[in-house]
Design a protein around this motif. Structure first.
Motif, mmCIF file in Angstrom:
data_model
loop_
_atom_site.group_PDB
_atom_site.id
_atom_site.type_symbol
_atom_site.label_atom_id
_atom_site.label_comp_id
_atom_site.label_asym_id
_atom_site.label_seq_id
_atom_site.Cartn_x
_atom_site.Cartn_y
_atom_site.Cartn_z
ATOM 1 N N ASP A 157 47.832 45.631 16.591
ATOM 2 C CA ASP A 157 47.536 44.245 16.229
ATOM 3 C C ASP A 157 47.551 43.350 17.473
ATOM 4 N N TRP A 158 47.417 42.056 17.244
ATOM 5 C CA TRP A 158 47.598 41.004 18.247
ATOM 6 C C TRP A 158 46.361 40.654 19.060
ATOM 7 N N PHE A 159 45.339 41.527 19.081
ATOM 8 C CA PHE A 159 44.212 41.259 19.963
ATOM 9 C C PHE A 159 43.061 40.592 19.202
ATOM 10 N N GLY A 160 43.292 39.354 18.784
ATOM 11 C CA GLY A 160 42.259 38.558 18.135
ATOM 12 C C GLY A 160 41.387 37.879 19.174
ATOM 13 N N ILE A 161 40.381 37.138 18.704
ATOM 14 C CA ILE A 161 39.381 36.570 19.608
ATOM 15 C C ILE A 161 39.995 35.551 20.572
ATOM 16 N N LYS A 162 40.966 34.735 20.135
ATOM 17 C CA LYS A 162 41.554 33.741 21.028
ATOM 18 C C LYS A 162 42.345 34.405 22.145
ATOM 19 N N THR A 163 43.092 35.442 21.786
ATOM 20 C CA THR A 163 43.862 36.175 22.794
ATOM 21 C C THR A 163 42.938 36.866 23.785
ATOM 22 N N VAL A 164 41.931 37.543 23.272
ATOM 23 C CA VAL A 164 41.001 38.280 24.135
ATOM 24 C C VAL A 164 40.226 37.322 25.034
ATOM 25 N N LYS A 165 39.823 36.179 24.510
ATOM 26 C CA LYS A 165 39.090 35.201 25.327
ATOM 27 C C LYS A 165 39.936 34.749 26.510
ATOM 28 N N LYS A 166 41.210 34.529 26.277
ATOM 29 C CA LYS A 166 42.115 34.116 27.349
ATOM 30 C C LYS A 166 42.208 35.202 28.414
ATOM 31 N N MET A 167 42.218 36.466 27.979
ATOM 32 C CA MET A 167 42.294 37.588 28.908
ATOM 33 C C MET A 167 41.012 37.716 29.729
ATOM 34 N N VAL A 168 39.863 37.624 29.047
ATOM 35 C CA VAL A 168 38.577 37.764 29.742
ATOM 36 C C VAL A 168 38.369 36.635 30.736
ATOM 37 N N ASP A 169 38.777 35.425 30.367
ATOM 38 C CA ASP A 169 38.641 34.271 31.268
ATOM 39 C C ASP A 169 39.386 34.487 32.588
ATOM 40 N N LYS A 170 40.448 35.303 32.540
ATOM 41 C CA LYS A 170 41.247 35.564 33.737
ATOM 42 C C LYS A 170 40.891 36.897 34.406
ATOM 43 N N GLY A 171 39.759 37.492 33.993
ATOM 44 C CA GLY A 171 39.278 38.688 34.670
ATOM 45 C C GLY A 171 39.611 40.010 34.027
ATOM 46 N N TYR A 172 40.362 40.003 32.930
ATOM 47 C CA TYR A 172 40.668 41.256 32.231
ATOM 48 C C TYR A 172 39.557 41.513 31.209
ATOM 49 N N ASP A 173 38.435 42.008 31.713
ATOM 50 C CA ASP A 173 37.213 42.068 30.921
ATOM 51 C C ASP A 173 36.719 43.483 30.641
ATOM 52 N N SER A 174 37.575 44.478 30.826
ATOM 53 C CA SER A 174 37.186 45.864 30.531
ATOM 54 C C SER A 174 38.395 46.598 29.973
ATOM 55 N N LEU A 175 38.144 47.712 29.276
ATOM 56 C CA LEU A 175 39.249 48.498 28.720
ATOM 57 C C LEU A 175 40.162 49.019 29.832
ATOM 58 N N GLU A 176 39.562 49.414 30.944
ATOM 59 C CA GLU A 176 40.358 49.925 32.062
ATOM 60 C C GLU A 176 41.348 48.872 32.549
ATOM 61 N N LYS A 177 40.892 47.642 32.708
ATOM 62 C CA LYS A 177 41.773 46.569 33.188
ATOM 63 C C LYS A 177 42.807 46.191 32.129
ATOM 64 N N VAL A 178 42.385 46.143 30.879
ATOM 65 C CA VAL A 178 43.304 45.737 29.808
ATOM 66 C C VAL A 178 44.438 46.743 29.654
ATOM 67 N N TYR A 179 44.107 48.037 29.638
ATOM 68 C CA TYR A 179 45.141 49.047 29.424
ATOM 69 C C TYR A 179 46.062 49.209 30.628
ATOM 70 N N ALA A 180 45.687 48.640 31.773
ATOM 71 C CA ALA A 180 46.553 48.677 32.946
ATOM 72 C C ALA A 180 47.486 47.476 33.017
ATOM 73 N N MET A 181 47.374 46.554 32.053
ATOM 74 C CA MET A 181 48.181 45.333 32.082
ATOM 75 C C MET A 181 49.653 45.619 31.809
ATOM 76 N N THR A 182 50.505 44.827 32.460
ATOM 77 C CA THR A 182 51.939 44.895 32.244
ATOM 78 C C THR A 182 52.383 43.683 31.427
ATOM 79 N N GLU A 183 53.628 43.709 30.992
ATOM 80 C CA GLU A 183 54.164 42.569 30.254
ATOM 81 C C GLU A 183 54.141 41.315 31.131
ATOM 82 N N GLU A 184 54.397 41.496 32.412
ATOM 83 C CA GLU A 184 54.378 40.373 33.347
ATOM 84 C C GLU A 184 52.978 39.780 33.480
ATOM 85 N N ASP A 185 51.947 40.638 33.409
ATOM 86 C CA ASP A 185 50.566 40.146 33.484
ATOM 87 C C ASP A 185 50.278 39.179 32.333
ATOM 88 N N PHE A 186 50.747 39.517 31.156
ATOM 89 C CA PHE A 186 50.528 38.637 30.008
ATOM 90 C C PHE A 186 51.265 37.312 30.192
#
Length: 250
Positions: A157-186
């Motif tokens: 859960d948790w990955f709705g459009i508002k959350t994902v938009k915030k991530m993409v705006d900051k450059g986390y725009d691919s599965l590879e980048k997203v799955y490499a994220m840490t808690e600190e990144d969020f």
């Protein structure tokens, strides 16, 4: 009212889709309709690049709800039916849930179609009745593809459009980048500590919790290969063999 086949052998032969049994259908009657006026047409970009119209209408009560937005389906319909500011339309709540256009009663004098993508500015091209953004790096497409991925997998859960938009705006725009994220990144993206922890843990669940092969295949968002067709394909071909198949074999 539901109509269904009674014979077990026929039921087994007819089978089922991802959503419903083929041997059972709902018989629906046309529900309540309402007339309203289009105040504006806004354009949204989907994961495959289709730019689709949504009508913002004068608020109207329909089947117990106040309707303010109605889909206009595609650019071809907007052009053909004269959908724009000032158009009078008849609408219905399909299944008493989704507002749907029934008929354009009075066309608009000011139909406007976008020439460029509302998200990235790329010139749009016609593909049948759809206007399409051909830029694979369009941020709106990336957002929709990521949302589609998590929604199709259905194991985190948790990955709705508002959350994902915030991530993409900051450059986390691919599965590879997203799955490499840490808690600190969020946290650094501006999410609160609790939400950051939940998002990071959700990624771990998404990596480790098994899903059906057809869900995994459908999650990639390959055009014309949804959940139903993914199930049909994998009923004949193992997932591991798909990468080695030719067009003729498919």
């Amino acid at each position: 009212l539901v109509c269904e086949v009674l014979g077990d052998e026929i039921r087994q032969h007819m089978g089922a889709t991802v959503h419903h049994y083929r041997w059972q259908i709902a018989i629906k009657t046309r529900g309540e309709t309402a007339v309203t006026t289009v105040e504006n047409v806004v354009w949204q970009v989907g994961r495959t690049g289709n730019v689709t119209p949504v009508m913002e209408v004068s608020p109207v009560k329909l089947s117990g709800a106040t309707i303010r937005r109605v889909t206009a389906h595609n650019a071809g319909l907007v052009k053909k039916s004269g959908i724009g500011k000032g158009a009078d339309i008849e609408i219905i709540r399909s299944g008493e849930v989704i507002p749907k256009l029934v008929e354009v009663l009075k066309p608009s004098d000011g139909v406007e179609l976008p020439e460029t993508c509302p998200a990235c500015g790329t010139a749009l091209v016609w593909q049948n009745d759809f206007l399409k953004c051909t830029n694979p790096l369009c941020p709106a497409q990336m957002e929709q593809r990521l949302v589609h991925w998590f929604k199709s997998l259905g194991n985190a859960d948790w990955f709705g459009i508002k959350t994902v938009k915030k991530m993409v705006d900051k450059g986390y725009d691919s599965l590879e980048k997203v799955y490499a994220m840490t808690e600190e990144d969020f946290v650094n993206l501006g999410f609160g500590p609790v939400q950051s922890k939940n998002l990071f843990e959700a990624l771990g669940i998404s990596r480790s919790k098994s899903v059906e092969d057809w869900r995994f295949l459908a999650a990639f968002g390959i055009p014309n290969l949804g959940k139903g067709d993914s199930r049909k394909l994998l009923a004949h071909v193992p997932l591991e063999a798909l990468a080695h198949m030719t067009e003729g074999e498919v």
